[in-house]
Design an enzyme around this catalytic site. Structure first.
Site, short mmCIF file in Angstrom:
data_model
loop_
_atom_site.label_atom_id
_atom_site.label_comp_id
_atom_site.label_asym_id
_atom_site.label_seq_id
_atom_site.Cartn_x
_atom_site.Cartn_y
_atom_site.Cartn_z
N TYR A 121 0.81 -1.22 0.00
CA TYR A 121 0.00 0.00 0.00
C TYR A 121 0.84 1.27 0.00
O TYR A 121 0.32 2.36 0.12
CB TYR A 121 -0.93 0.01 1.21
CG TYR A 121 -1.65 -1.30 1.37
CD1 TYR A 121 -2.65 -1.67 0.48
CD2 TYR A 121 -1.29 -2.19 2.38
CE1 TYR A 121 -3.30 -2.88 0.60
CE2 TYR A 121 -1.94 -3.41 2.51
CZ TYR A 121 -2.94 -3.75 1.61
OH TYR A 121 -3.57 -4.95 1.73
N SER A 122 2.14 1.12 -0.14
CA SER A 122 3.06 2.25 0.01
C SER A 122 3.29 2.99 -1.30
O SER A 122 3.30 2.40 -2.38
CB SER A 122 4.40 1.72 0.52
OG SER A 122 5.33 2.76 0.65
#
Length: 63
Positions: A33-34
């Protein structure tokens, strides 16, 4: 508030390393999710930045 480019970089490092610091993943690259992945594609970080989670020198990651 972001004061300058160095401060921005420290904030980004902190954000990207946080999942490793808190034991959610063993490598920055493992957190799906980065924004780290986008930054790697842009050439802002090497793919192995942040190591494998065994580096305990958190000062180098914005702390």
């Amino acid at each position: 508030m972001i004061r300058d480019e160095d401060d921005y970089n420290r904030h980004m490092n902190y954000i990207h390393y946080n999942p490793v610091k808190h034991g959610l993943v063993s490598s920055v690259n493992d957190w799906p999710y980065s924004t780290f992945h986008r930054c790697v594609k842009k050439g802002l970080y090497p793919p192995d930045w942040g190591g494998d989670g065994t580096d305990t020198n958190e000062a180098s990651y914005g702390e």
